[in-house]
Motif scaffolding. Structure first.
Motif, PDB file in Angstrom:
ATOM      1  N   UNK A  83      -5.842   5.650 -40.127  1.00 35.57           N
ATOM      2  CA  UNK A  83      -5.993   4.341 -39.501  1.00 35.57           C
ATOM      3  C   UNK A  83      -5.961   3.233 -40.549  1.00 35.57           C
ATOM      4  N   UNK A  84      -5.107   2.248 -40.323  1.00 36.92           N
ATOM      5  CA  UNK A  84      -5.151   0.997 -41.070  1.00 36.92           C
ATOM      6  C   UNK A  84      -5.916   0.030 -40.176  1.00 36.92           C
ATOM      7  N   UNK A 123      -4.998  -6.949 -35.840  1.00 36.33           N
ATOM      8  CA  UNK A 123      -3.803  -6.129 -36.044  1.00 36.33           C
ATOM      9  C   UNK A 123      -4.139  -4.926 -36.909  1.00 36.33           C
ATOM     10  N   UNK A 124      -3.469  -3.835 -36.645  1.00 34.34           N
ATOM     11  CA  UNK A 124      -3.713  -2.590 -37.372  1.00 34.34           C
ATOM     12  C   UNK A 124      -2.823  -1.501 -36.811  1.00 34.34           C
ATOM     13  N   UNK A 125      -3.055  -0.255 -37.209  1.00 34.21           N
ATOM     14  CA  UNK A 125      -2.204   0.838 -36.744  1.00 34.21           C
ATOM     15  C   UNK A 125      -2.921   2.171 -36.915  1.00 34.21           C
ATOM     16  N   UNK A 171      -1.658  -5.674 -32.225  1.00 29.89           N
ATOM     17  CA  UNK A 171      -1.755  -7.028 -32.774  1.00 29.89           C
ATOM     18  C   UNK A 171      -1.987  -7.996 -31.618  1.00 29.89           C
ATOM     19  N   UNK A 172      -2.720  -9.057 -31.885  1.00 29.39           N
ATOM     20  CA  UNK A 172      -2.925 -10.072 -30.862  1.00 29.39           C
ATOM     21  C   UNK A 172      -1.629 -10.840 -30.629  1.00 29.39           C
ATOM     22  N   UNK A 173      -1.467 -11.323 -29.408  1.00 31.03           N
ATOM     23  CA  UNK A 173      -0.255 -12.071 -29.116  1.00 31.03           C
ATOM     24  C   UNK A 173      -0.319 -13.469 -29.739  1.00 31.03           C
ATOM     25  N   UNK A 205       5.989  -1.418 -38.963  1.00 24.15           N
ATOM     26  CA  UNK A 205       5.595  -2.562 -39.773  1.00 24.15           C
ATOM     27  C   UNK A 205       4.767  -2.079 -40.964  1.00 24.15           C
ATOM     28  N   UNK A 206       4.284  -3.031 -41.779  1.00 27.97           N
ATOM     29  CA  UNK A 206       3.470  -2.670 -42.936  1.00 27.97           C
ATOM     30  C   UNK A 206       2.218  -1.910 -42.503  1.00 27.97           C
ATOM     31  N   UNK A 207       1.580  -2.341 -41.423  1.00 36.04           N
ATOM     32  CA  UNK A 207       0.361  -1.680 -40.966  1.00 36.04           C
ATOM     33  C   UNK A 207       0.646  -0.232 -40.555  1.00 36.04           C
ATOM     34  N   UNK A 208       1.751  -0.021 -39.870  1.00 34.11           N
ATOM     35  CA  UNK A 208       2.098   1.327 -39.433  1.00 34.11           C
ATOM     36  C   UNK A 208       2.405   2.234 -40.626  1.00 34.11           C
ATOM     37  N   UNK A 209       3.136   1.710 -41.617  1.00 33.51           N
ATOM     38  CA  UNK A 209       3.434   2.489 -42.823  1.00 33.51           C
ATOM     39  C   UNK A 209       2.137   2.827 -43.556  1.00 33.51           C
ATOM     40  N   UNK A 210       1.211   1.869 -43.618  1.00 31.42           N
ATOM     41  CA  UNK A 210      -0.075   2.118 -44.267  1.00 31.42           C
ATOM     42  C   UNK A 210      -0.849   3.217 -43.529  1.00 31.42           C
TER      43      UNK A 210
END
Length: 228
Positions: free
Chosen positions: A17-18, A23-25, A46-48, A195-200
Motif C-alpha cells: 500500500x502507498x 490519493x494512494x494505491x 484519488x479525490x475528484x 500512476x506513480x502511486x500505483x508503481x509505488x
C-alpha cells in the motif's frame, strides 16, 4: 548493459500500500515456485477535481489472456478499497495454499510539519490496521529509502526526480536512466498505465515479498541449485 531482475519469496501473495487519504494505491503481487512476481490486483484512489468526499479510483483488471483493462468508479473512502482488495488477496492465498505478506509505506517527515501530514499518517495507520485484521499476518512498514533501494537499487542520496526515474525504469524493464544498468521487476502490465502511486504500491508489495536483485546468471545458478 548490466541487468538485474527481482526475485522474491516463492509461492507468496504480498499486498503493498502507498497510503493516502486523498490519493494512494494498493497492489497485490503473487510469486511462483521460482520467486518470479506478477501483479494480480492493482487499484488506485484519488479525490475528484472538486475535492468532494466521494473520491474516484481506477481499477485494473486482468483478463484471461493476460490483458488489463482500466475503469473508474466512485468510492466513499479509501479504506473500502483496501478492505476489498485485502479480502480478495487472502482468498487467493487460501485457495492456492500460498504464504501471505503485506507492507504499508512508512511516513517520513522532512523539515517542519506540512499540511496534510497528520491526515497521511492517520491513513497509513488505518491501512495497516485493516491489513492486519483481514490478512492476519505481519505488516512491514518500510521507509521509502528502504524499499526503493531493495527493489530498484536507488542510491541513498537520489533526489525525488531521480528516484522516480529508477522506479519507472524498474517497472518498465527499460534503461530509462542510462545504457549501462537496469533493474527489471518483470511484472509490467500490458494495457495498463499505472500512476506513480500505483508503481509505488507494486514496489512496496515486492519489498513485503522479500525482493532481492540478482543478475540473470545468478538467477540461473539459483534455479539449478534448487533443482539439485
Amino acid at each position: 548493459m548490466t541487468r538485474k531482475v527481482v526475485v522474491c519469496r516463492p509461492m507468496t501473495v504480498a499486498v503493498g500500500v502507498d497510503p493516502g487519504s486523498s490519493q494512494g494505491a494498493i497492489a497485490v503481487v503473487v510469486t511462483d515456485e521460482g520467486g518470479r512476481p506478477r501483479v494480480a490486483m492493482l487499484e488506485e484512489w484519488r479525490k475528484d477535481k472538486r475535492k468532494r468526499p466521494r473520491g474516484r479510483f481506477r481499477l485494473w483488471q486482468g483478463g484471461d489472456l493476460g490483458e488489463w483493462s482500466e475503469r473508474e468508479e466512485p468510492v466513499a473512502h479509501p479504506d473500502r478499497v483496501v478492505f476489498r482488495v485485502a479480502k480478495r488477496a487472502k482468498h487467493l492465498a487460501m485457495e492456492e495454499g500460498l504464504d501471505l505478506r503485506a507492507g504499508v509505506e512508512d511516513i517520513q517527515i522532512y523539515g517542519p510539519p506540512r499540511a496534510g501530514l497528520m491526515g497521511l499518517a492517520s491513513s497509513a495507520g488505518g491501512h495497516e490496521a485493516l491489513l492486519r485484521m483481514v490478512l492476519e499476518c505481519h505488516v512491514v512498514r518500510p521507509r521509502e529509502r528502504q524499499w526503493v533501494k531493495q527493489t530498484a537499487d536507488v542510491p541513498g542520496r537520489a533526489r525525488k526526480a531521480m528516484t522516480r526515474k529508477f522506479l519507472t525504469s524498474a517497472y518498465l524493464g527499460e534503461a530509462c536512466i542510462g545504457p549501462t544498468f537496469v533493474v527489471d521487476w518483470r511484472c509490467r502490465l500490458e494495457g495498463a498505465t499505472p500512476t506513480e502511486h500505483a508503481v509505488d504500491a507494486i514496489g512496496v508489495a515486492l519489498f513485503a515479498a522479500g525482493a532481492q536483485l540478482v543478475t540473470p546468471q545468478e538467477r540461473e545458478n539459483h534455479d539449478k541449485t534448487a533443482e539439485d
